[in-house]
Design an enzyme around this catalytic site. Structure first.
Site, mmCIF file in Angstrom:
data_model
loop_
_atom_site.group_PDB
_atom_site.id
_atom_site.type_symbol
_atom_site.label_atom_id
_atom_site.label_comp_id
_atom_site.label_asym_id
_atom_site.label_seq_id
_atom_site.Cartn_x
_atom_site.Cartn_y
_atom_site.Cartn_z
ATOM 1 N N GLU A 282 -18.091 -40.753 13.368
ATOM 2 C CA GLU A 282 -18.381 -42.581 12.923
ATOM 3 C C GLU A 282 -17.145 -42.747 13.839
ATOM 4 O O GLU A 282 -16.998 -43.856 13.794
ATOM 5 C CB GLU A 282 -19.444 -42.857 12.362
ATOM 6 C CG GLU A 282 -18.763 -42.657 11.218
ATOM 7 C CD GLU A 282 -18.416 -41.925 10.338
ATOM 8 O OE1 GLU A 282 -18.644 -42.145 8.714
ATOM 9 O OE2 GLU A 282 -19.330 -40.540 10.513
ATOM 10 N N ASP A 324 5.616 -39.194 47.878
ATOM 11 C CA ASP A 324 5.961 -39.259 48.596
ATOM 12 C C ASP A 324 6.915 -39.311 48.533
ATOM 13 O O ASP A 324 8.162 -38.927 47.403
ATOM 14 C CB ASP A 324 5.806 -41.030 49.516
ATOM 15 C CG ASP A 324 6.346 -41.099 50.375
ATOM 16 O OD1 ASP A 324 6.750 -40.058 51.736
ATOM 17 O OD2 ASP A 324 6.405 -42.152 51.005
ATOM 18 N N ASP A 585 3.203 -46.273 46.722
ATOM 19 C CA ASP A 585 3.214 -47.987 46.509
ATOM 20 C C ASP A 585 2.824 -48.565 47.949
ATOM 21 O O ASP A 585 3.108 -49.723 48.267
ATOM 22 C CB ASP A 585 4.601 -48.073 46.512
ATOM 23 C CG ASP A 585 5.169 -47.242 47.408
ATOM 24 O OD1 ASP A 585 5.601 -46.732 48.518
ATOM 25 O OD2 ASP A 585 6.734 -47.101 47.203
ATOM 26 N N ASP A 589 -1.602 -45.395 50.558
ATOM 27 C CA ASP A 589 -1.824 -44.325 49.929
ATOM 28 C C ASP A 589 -2.942 -44.764 48.914
ATOM 29 O O ASP A 589 -3.316 -43.960 48.155
ATOM 30 C CB ASP A 589 -0.438 -44.395 48.656
ATOM 31 C CG ASP A 589 1.145 -43.596 49.932
ATOM 32 O OD1 ASP A 589 1.027 -43.130 50.479
ATOM 33 O OD2 ASP A 589 1.887 -44.655 49.306
ATOM 34 N N ASN A 678 -17.370 -38.610 2.965
ATOM 35 C CA ASN A 678 -17.020 -38.741 4.080
ATOM 36 C C ASN A 678 -15.250 -39.955 4.542
ATOM 37 O O ASN A 678 -14.679 -40.358 4.914
ATOM 38 C CB ASN A 678 -18.106 -39.408 4.797
ATOM 39 C CG ASN A 678 -18.128 -39.847 6.358
ATOM 40 O OD1 ASN A 678 -17.264 -38.695 6.885
ATOM 41 N ND2 ASN A 678 -18.884 -40.337 6.849
ATOM 42 N N ASP A 682 -11.560 -39.191 6.100
ATOM 43 C CA ASP A 682 -11.523 -39.854 7.396
ATOM 44 C C ASP A 682 -10.412 -40.703 6.569
ATOM 45 O O ASP A 682 -10.107 -40.730 8.043
ATOM 46 C CB ASP A 682 -13.136 -40.343 7.680
ATOM 47 C CG ASP A 682 -13.550 -39.788 8.309
ATOM 48 O OD1 ASP A 682 -13.077 -39.242 9.156
ATOM 49 O OD2 ASP A 682 -15.265 -40.500 9.326
#
Length: 836
Positions: A282, A324, A585, A589, A678, A682
């Site tokens: 979760e 380029d 740019d 492009d 849990n 966690d």
């Protein structure tokens, strides 16, 4: 009453919008902006935060548990109710805190790349945020601009607009002022501009009629703004479905077993739901978001702005970068080396006309014109009459000028072949005009090749006398070829080091450029590419898609490439199984940026290129890009850590609980204890996003591999279950423990195993040879202390825990130690055998 945008006259529109041809008055613009902002429903921070907090509890499994807790309260189980509610609330708060922090980071990044627009108010032109434009504003547009509102054209000059985002038509639409009937189709309303489209070529001034949700784009935004999922997001979704299926099957099985053995019904239901919540990751959305925002902050320090957080994962997968040449491989600061005629001699008239062409053009700014403006020439005595803007089909730019003697000239510059196509004569060194026959064209071609082979870029310059002040593309004919403008663009400082850095990251660089093959090859040899494999635009046009796919991966340079070919090249590389990043740019492009797995632009790029990009670089530098790829991989690896850790440990625990439910005459663990495990495990997982990553993991592209995750889950799930069953045997058979004492022993073993698996799985080598992050160490130590303290705390009885004696503690410690040793060995073997 809705204003007719296409059929009303400009005077009627000015009156309706309280505007004029000089633009809005500043005070009226301010009033309109205030009204406009009030009409936009902006969610207040408090409302947004409440909604975010509530969303932490919308997981179906969590909602089921909330219902079960409510039933528990109604049945009088107050202690269990308070404990489970506390754990659920604390988990929700952790998730909320992570996503809130991530959201703040994204907001700050988005502010850095606000689009701007040029407006005219009270006859003065200035730049404002595109969001601050109001109906009645007059905007000035040029090539590369994104149109910020629905507008009516006032004046245009060779204006062509890409309307594919609205109409689906990929070919640019020519736009001219005038009136068009309301009932006409959008594609026929050539006097209007639509928000979200972009200028391909030409210039215009336009009157803003509609903004925001009143625009065509605003009314269809729900469908147009649907973001495309990245490969990583798709992988996470498939993983989630896979895990949910297993969770549901196991939970139903465990519930059925408990009912079969006539264990308390309500407690059995709560137990099955707790197992489902315990196995469901979760916190995955919160951890993914935090990992991405942490990566975005790190990338910002490396001068990379992340526009879409989930694209960071795609960045980590990149193994080919297409870019380029100009401004990336070379400095992008063009120097005019010389201007010569067809005999290679300096030409003063060509120099003068090249200067005037650059000085008077009003299209998009570019390095070539910036360089030509630095020539020691003057525009004194000359006046601009008109202009034919540059576009990527003609590859020419023409400017009409007049001088004090009353003569009028059309001056054209552009790609040499495209300029020669419109010339019938040439200007020789004796100041005479001669016919441009085939032998002279051969001389020009030879000189052009020689200059390009020496690393210079050559563009053509031509002129002719004209009689009219107005010109169009049809006037570009029967011109006089003056000669060549020879340009030099030196290699960028540090580019070779940057390329070596990318090579170290196993990212190959391919150059896609409009420059001719000779200049491109010269630049390639300078950066260390010996005998570069080159494909030209003409060769690409003559290739089938299948042939291009086979050839593209082996090609170093794509020279003389047309804008539409760039997208085709990207798709060919992707079809050959490569993860492609494209950096550009310009307007030409945009299609390639959008098609690439990772689209990259720069902060001073045209608006439409920045809009299409996933990342915006504050500096156009390959070393910056290498750092960005490095950080993308780091984020990718840290995100996968949580998935591997979560599946490896929790799946094993759930299998064990299913088995224990069948073998033991009592519940092996209370629902609140499952939820507490849990929560405790966690908490450290939250800091995985900022964990250190082994250097060798960053030197190759990361890949999403669901098959590998499934295999890992099965292998480590079984391994974890084996040690759980050893624990069951020791606690139940050897120490004769049941109920609370048994549950306490297994509770401690489960938490410790899940904490240690975090350190084992976070690296593919022996965990003792990899240094974890400080946050991970501190929070894990905190969880360890809490776990060992709880059985002796004042809360122990409420949690169903009891004190563990010395022998039991030693036995649990030995089991955990054996688990650590075997898990580390198993992990090393698993990652060695399995492939990325």
């Amino acid at each position: 009453m809705k204003i007719s945008i296409s059929n009303s006259s400009l005077e009627e529109l000015y009156t309706e919008l309280n505007s004029a041809k000089e633009g809005l008055k500043n005070n009226i613009a301010a009033q309109k902006l205030a009204v406009q902002k009030k009409s936009i429903k902006i969610q207040k921070p408090f409302q947004r935060n409440v909604k975010l907090f509530i969303s932490q509890f919308t997981n179906p499994l969590v909602l089921l548990l909330v219902v079960a807790v409510i039933l528990s309260a109604l049945l009088g189980e107050k202690t269990d109710t308070y404990i489970i509610l506390f754990i659920l609330s604390a988990t929700g708060l952790l998730g909320f805190w992570q996503e809130w922090n991530a959201g703040k980071a994204v907001e700050q990044l988005q502010k850095m790349i606000q689009l701007k627009s040029d407006v005219v108010r009270e006859s003065k032109q200035f730049e404002i945020d595109a969001d601050d434009i109001v109906p009645g504003d007059i905007i000035v547009l040029k090539a590369g601009d994104i149109i910020p509102a629905d507008c009516r054209l006032i004046e245009t000059n060779e204006l062509h607009v890409n309307e594919s985002s609205i109409t689906g038509e990929s070919y640019p639409q020519e736009k001219i002022p005038g009136t068009v009937l309301d009932e006409k189709q959008m594609t026929e309303k050539i006097n209007c501009l639509w928000q979200g489209t972009n200028v391909v070529s030409g210039t215009a001034t336009a009157l803003v009629v509609y903004t925001g949700t009143n625009t065509v784009l605003g009314q269809m935004a729900h469908s147009l703004l649907k973001a495309e999922e990245t490969a990583f997001e798709k992988g996470i979704k498939h993983f989630g479905y896979f895990l949910m299926q297993i969770t549901i099957v196991l939970s139903i099985l465990i519930l059925g077993v408990n009912i079969y053995f006539k264990k308390p019904l309500f407690e059995s239901v709560l137990f099955a739901l707790a197992i489902a919540v315990g196995m469901a990751p979760e916190l995955l959305p919160a951890i993914m978001t935090f990992a991405m925002s942490a990566g975005a902050r790190r990338m910002l320090k490396k001068k990379v702005i992340v526009k879409k957080l989930s694209s960071i994962f795609n960045f980590g997968e990149v193994n080919v970068l297409c870019t380029d040449k100009t401004g990336t491989i070379t400095e992008g600061v063009i120097i005019v080396k010389e201007i010569i005629d067809i005999k290679g001699q300096p030409n003063l008239l060509a120099s003068q006309f090249a200067y005037l062409n650059a000085k008077f053009q009003n299209g998009f700014a570019n390095p070539i014109d910036d360089a030509l403006k630095q020539l020691s020439e003057s525009d004194t005595g000359y006046k601009k009459l008109n202009e034919i803007p540059y576009d990527f089909i003609r590859k020419r730019l023409s400017v009409a000028v007049s001088n004090d003697n009353g003569k009028k000239y059309l001056i054209t510059k552009g790609a040499v072949s495209n300029v020669l196509d419109i010339c019938d004569w040439f200007y020789n060194s004796d100041n005479n005009v001669q016919s441009l026959d085939s032998s002279n064209k051969e001389k020009i071609a030879q000189l052009y090749t020689d200059k390009c082979n020496s690393g210079l870029r050559a563009i053509g310059i031509a002129y002719k006398e004209i009689s009219s002040d107005r010109v169009s593309r049809n006037d570009e004919q029967q011109m006089i070829f003056l000669g060549f403008i020879l340009l030099e663009d030196p290699l960028k400082e540090g580019v070779i080091d940057a390329l070596n850095q990318l090579k170290k990251l196993e990212v190959s660089v391919k150059i896609i450029t409009g420059d001719n093959r000779f200049v491109a090859a010269y630049a390639a040899t300078k950066i260390g590419i010996t005998n570069p494999a080159i494909l030209t635009g003409t060769e690409i046009n003559n290739m089938s898609s299948e042939a291009l796919i086979n050839k593209a991966a082996k090609t170093d340079i794509f020279a003389e490439a047309e804008p539409n070919q760039k997208e085709r090249i990207i798709k060919a590389l992707q079809s050959s199984g490569l993860a492609v990043a494209y950096m550009g740019d310009g307007i030409n492009d945009v299609a390639a940026i959008h098609a690439a797995d990772t689209g990259i632009s720069v902060n001073d790029a045209v608006d439409v290129a920045k809009q299409a990009a996933d990342f915006v670089l504050l500096e156009k530098d390959l070393s910056v890009l290498a750092e960005g790829i490095y950080e993308g991989r780091k984020t990718f690896v840290n995100s996968l850590k949580y998935i591997f850790i979560n599946t490896g440990s929790t799946f094993g625990s759930m299998l064990s609980m299913a088995g224990a439910s069948m073998l033991l005459p009592f519940l092996p663990m209370l629902p609140k204890q499952i939820l507490l495990i849990n929560f405790l495990t966690d908490f450290p997982y939250m800091f995985v996003a900022n964990d250190n990553v082994d250097e060798e993991r960053l030197l190759k592209p990361a890949k999403w591999n669901l098959h590998r995750i499934r295999s890992f889950m099965i292998v480590f799930g079984i391994h974890s279950s084996i040690f759980d069953f050893i624990t069951f045997f020791v606690l139940y058979k050897y120490f004769n423990l049941k109920d609370a004492p048994f549950q306490t022993g297994w509770f401690i073993e489960s938490v410790l195993v899940q904490l240690f698996i975090l350190f084992i799985v976070r690296t593919q080598k022996s965990f003792l040879k990899s240094k974890p992050g400080k946050g991970l160490l501190i929070t894990s130590l905190f969880a360890f202390i809490i776990t060992t303290w709880l059985p002796v705390s004042s809360f122990a009885a409420q949690l169903g825990l009891t004190m563990v004696n010395f022998k039991q503690a030693v036995a649990i410690a030995l089991i955990v130690l054996a688990y650590i040793v075997t898990a580390d060995l198993l992990k090393t073997i698993f990652f060695r055998i399995s492939k990325e």
